[in-house]
Design an enzyme around this catalytic site. Structure first.
Site, PDB file in Angstrom:
ATOM      1  CB  SER A 119      57.551  68.631  60.647  1.00  0.00           C
ATOM      2  OG  SER A 119      58.003  69.835  60.081  1.00  0.00           O
ATOM      3  CD  GLU A 152      52.269  63.280  63.815  1.00  0.00           C
ATOM      4  OE1 GLU A 152      53.214  63.966  63.401  1.00  0.00           O
ATOM      5  OE2 GLU A 152      51.336  63.759  64.496  1.00  0.00           O
ATOM      6  CG  ASN A 190      55.488  69.530  64.903  1.00  0.00           C
ATOM      7  OD1 ASN A 190      56.253  69.563  65.865  1.00  0.00           O
ATOM      8  ND2 ASN A 190      55.856  69.084  63.719  1.00  0.00           N
TER       9      ASN A 190
HETATM   10  N1  CAA Z   1      71.936  59.396  66.339  1.00  0.00           N
HETATM   11  C1  CAA Z   1      72.002  58.195  66.929  1.00  0.00           C
HETATM   12  N2  CAA Z   1      71.976  58.028  68.255  1.00  0.00           N
HETATM   13  C2  CAA Z   1      71.923  59.115  69.025  1.00  0.00           C
HETATM   14  C3  CAA Z   1      71.877  60.414  68.478  1.00  0.00           C
HETATM   15  C4  CAA Z   1      71.877  60.519  67.070  1.00  0.00           C
HETATM   16  N3  CAA Z   1      71.796  61.703  66.441  1.00  0.00           N
HETATM   17  N4  CAA Z   1      71.811  61.302  69.503  1.00  0.00           N
HETATM   18  C5  CAA Z   1      71.834  60.594  70.635  1.00  0.00           C
HETATM   19  N5  CAA Z   1      71.890  59.270  70.350  1.00  0.00           N
HETATM   20  C6  CAA Z   1      71.863  58.164  71.303  1.00  0.00           C
HETATM   21  C7  CAA Z   1      73.088  58.077  72.145  1.00  0.00           C
HETATM   22  O1  CAA Z   1      74.082  57.283  71.534  1.00  0.00           O
HETATM   23  C8  CAA Z   1      72.568  57.431  73.415  1.00  0.00           C
HETATM   24  O2  CAA Z   1      72.437  56.013  73.263  1.00  0.00           O
HETATM   25  P1  CAA Z   1      72.451  55.007  74.532  1.00  0.00           P
HETATM   26  O3  CAA Z   1      71.252  55.343  75.371  1.00  0.00           O
HETATM   27  O4  CAA Z   1      72.381  53.661  73.899  1.00  0.00           O
HETATM   28  O5  CAA Z   1      73.730  55.294  75.249  1.00  0.00           O
HETATM   29  C9  CAA Z   1      71.165  57.989  73.537  1.00  0.00           C
HETATM   30  O6  CAA Z   1      70.791  58.404  72.220  1.00  0.00           O
HETATM   31  C10 CAA Z   1      71.134  59.143  74.484  1.00  0.00           C
HETATM   32  O7  CAA Z   1      72.074  60.119  74.011  1.00  0.00           O
HETATM   33  P2  CAA Z   1      73.008  61.008  74.941  1.00  0.00           P
HETATM   34  O8  CAA Z   1      73.427  60.233  76.157  1.00  0.00           O
HETATM   35  O9  CAA Z   1      74.083  61.593  74.091  1.00  0.00           O
HETATM   36  O10 CAA Z   1      72.145  62.238  75.344  1.00  0.00           O
HETATM   37  P3  CAA Z   1      70.756  62.287  76.039  1.00  0.00           P
HETATM   38  O11 CAA Z   1      70.557  61.216  77.025  1.00  0.00           O
HETATM   39  O12 CAA Z   1      70.643  63.705  76.463  1.00  0.00           O
HETATM   40  O13 CAA Z   1      69.712  62.030  74.849  1.00  0.00           O
HETATM   41  C11 CAA Z   1      68.303  62.772  73.135  1.00  0.00           C
HETATM   42  C12 CAA Z   1      69.717  62.808  73.703  1.00  0.00           C
HETATM   43  C13 CAA Z   1      67.981  61.369  72.654  1.00  0.00           C
HETATM   44  C14 CAA Z   1      68.285  63.735  71.958  1.00  0.00           C
HETATM   45  C15 CAA Z   1      67.297  63.185  74.272  1.00  0.00           C
HETATM   46  O14 CAA Z   1      67.706  64.377  74.871  1.00  0.00           O
HETATM   47  C16 CAA Z   1      65.893  63.341  73.783  1.00  0.00           C
HETATM   48  O15 CAA Z   1      65.165  62.388  73.654  1.00  0.00           O
HETATM   49  N6  CAA Z   1      65.481  64.614  73.544  1.00  0.00           N
HETATM   50  C17 CAA Z   1      64.168  64.930  73.012  1.00  0.00           C
HETATM   51  C18 CAA Z   1      64.180  64.734  71.527  1.00  0.00           C
HETATM   52  C19 CAA Z   1      62.854  65.054  70.915  1.00  0.00           C
HETATM   53  O16 CAA Z   1      61.910  65.496  71.541  1.00  0.00           O
HETATM   54  N7  CAA Z   1      62.797  64.845  69.604  1.00  0.00           N
HETATM   55  C20 CAA Z   1      61.629  65.184  68.842  1.00  0.00           C
HETATM   56  C21 CAA Z   1      61.809  66.560  68.290  1.00  0.00           C
HETATM   57  S1  CAA Z   1      60.410  67.041  67.367  1.00  0.00           S
HETATM   58  C22 CAA Z   1      60.663  66.396  65.857  1.00  0.00           C
HETATM   59  O17 CAA Z   1      61.655  65.793  65.540  1.00  0.00           O
HETATM   60  C23 CAA Z   1      59.554  66.568  64.897  1.00  0.00           C
HETATM   61  C24 CAA Z   1      59.281  67.866  64.355  1.00  0.00           C
HETATM   62  O18 CAA Z   1      58.488  67.877  63.419  1.00  0.00           O
HETATM   63  C25 CAA Z   1      59.804  69.139  64.819  1.00  0.00           C
END
Ligand code: CAA
Length: 297
Positions: A119, A152, A190
């Site tokens: 990352s 990315e 990032n």
């Molecule tokens: N694996 C598979 N599916 C998952 C999951 C996982 N770990 N976590 C959640 N899901 C799925 C759920 O099953 C659900 O599916 P449906 O829409 O089909 O029902 C969907 O994702 C939404 O999940 P939830 O209802 O449990 O919860 P939510 O609506 O709050 O979503 C989230 C959870 C997807 C994490 C959402 O909050 C989100 O998009 N958050 C932001 C995440 C983000 O910004 N990620 C990038 C981080 S930065 C990075 O990764 C890079 C770095 O270098 C730091």
């Protein structure tokens, strides 16, 4: 043609990456030095696939087939011997990554593309540890990997057009949307995300507003799925601090220096979700976000 894919590292990112390749019928080898991490990763992948099947997004035959597409191995050399593509998702440590890339460069077939999910670590430095820098590239997946659409794709200084085109096309085959960027500290994701998270932490540190208030402003005002403090806990506060430090050093610009509150929290072992406490406290099985007593009024 890419058919055999080796994923190095069975943590959160590694198991998610293994899952998305397996769902598209690649022959996946998931490699980790720890047999227990591999077992845990297979359980996680199984649970994620079952959850998708319950929602009828995939069939139970798809679950079975995807799981059968993944083999696990604790031996790095054996894991890469017939790989067409390797995606390294081990710990974010430059020395460790250079060491892995030196080894996989000498053990994998000459045509194999060497990708990393880093990352923040310089792709060009990783590529320089190999004798095939033109075949080294970044495939930066987002957490949670099965859900997030972005890959990315990071070009190191010497990455060839052909390798870049292959990885862009491959990412689409995984159902993702690839975006090509160049290798500078923080890349794009990032470079933009971490200063926002750091600023949210400064806003808390300076007493402008509380944890819940800051996150609510960004969720309801900017339609972010999570507030920046909840997202920092989700990513890991140690990871956020390390990425900020890499940008701080890489650009020599104090605007990227981590907020003293973030530094204190990491030093105190409050790393977010994985340690059970960050800006919020986390209890097993509960989805509710409860602000840490340290920050509740
Ligand atoms: N694996 C598979 N599916 C998952 C999951 C996982 N770990 N976590 C959640 N899901 C799925 C759920 O099953 C659900 O599916 P449906 O829409 O089909 O029902 C969907 O994702 C939404 O999940 P939830 O209802 O449990 O919860 P939510 O609506 O709050 O979503 C989230 C959870 C997807 C994490 C959402 O909050 C989100 O998009 N958050 C932001 C995440 C983000 O910004 N990620 C990038 C981080 S930065 C990075 O990764 C890079 C770095 O270098 C730091």
């Amino acid at each position: 043609m890419i058919k055999n894919v080796t994923i190095i590292g069975a943590g959160t990112m590694g198991n998610g990456i293994a899952q998305v390749f397996a769902m598209q019928d690649f022959n996946v080898t998931l490699c980790d030095i720890s047999a227990s991490s591999l077992a845990k990763a297979m359980t996680t992948i199984g649970n994620n696939l079952d959850r998708m099947a319950k929602k009828e997004a995939i069939s139970s035959a798809d679950v079975q087939r995807s799981l059968e597409n993944i083999k696990t191995n604790t031996d790095l050399e054996k894991s890469v011997l017939d790989a067409d593509l390797i995606v390294e998702a081990a710990t974010e440590n430059i020395q460790l990554k250079k060491d892995i890339f030196q080894k996989i460069d000498s053990w994998s077939p000459g045509h194999c593309i060497l990708a990393t999910n880093t990352s923040s670590i310089s792709l060009t430095q990783i590529a320089a540890a190999t004798k095939r820098p033109e075949k080294v590239i970044g495939m930066h997946f987002m957490n949670p990997v099965p859900v997030m659409k972005l890959v990315e794709v990071i070009r190191a200084y010497s990455t060839s057009d052909e390798v870049c085109a292959t990885v862009m096309q491959l990412s689409q085959q995984l159902g993702k949307i690839p975006v090509e960027v160049n290798d500078y500290p923080g890349f794009v994701a990032n470079r933009i995300l971490m200063p926002m998270i750091n600023e949210a932490i400064y806003t808390l540190y300076e007493g402008v507003a509380g944890v819940h208030e800051i996150d609510t402003v960004m969720k309801l005002g900017m339609a972010h799925p999570m507030g920046p403090l909840a997202l920092a806990d989700f990513i890991g506060l140690d990871v956020c601090m390390s990425i900020l430090n890499i940008m701080y050093q890489g650009f020599g610009n104090p605007k990227y220096a981590p907020c003293p509150l973030l530094v204190n929290m990491v030093t105190a072992g409050k790393l977010g979700r994985k340690s059970g406490e960050g800006f919020y406290v986390y209890t097993e099985g509960s989805k509710d976000l409860v602000v840490s007593p340290k920050f509740s009024k």
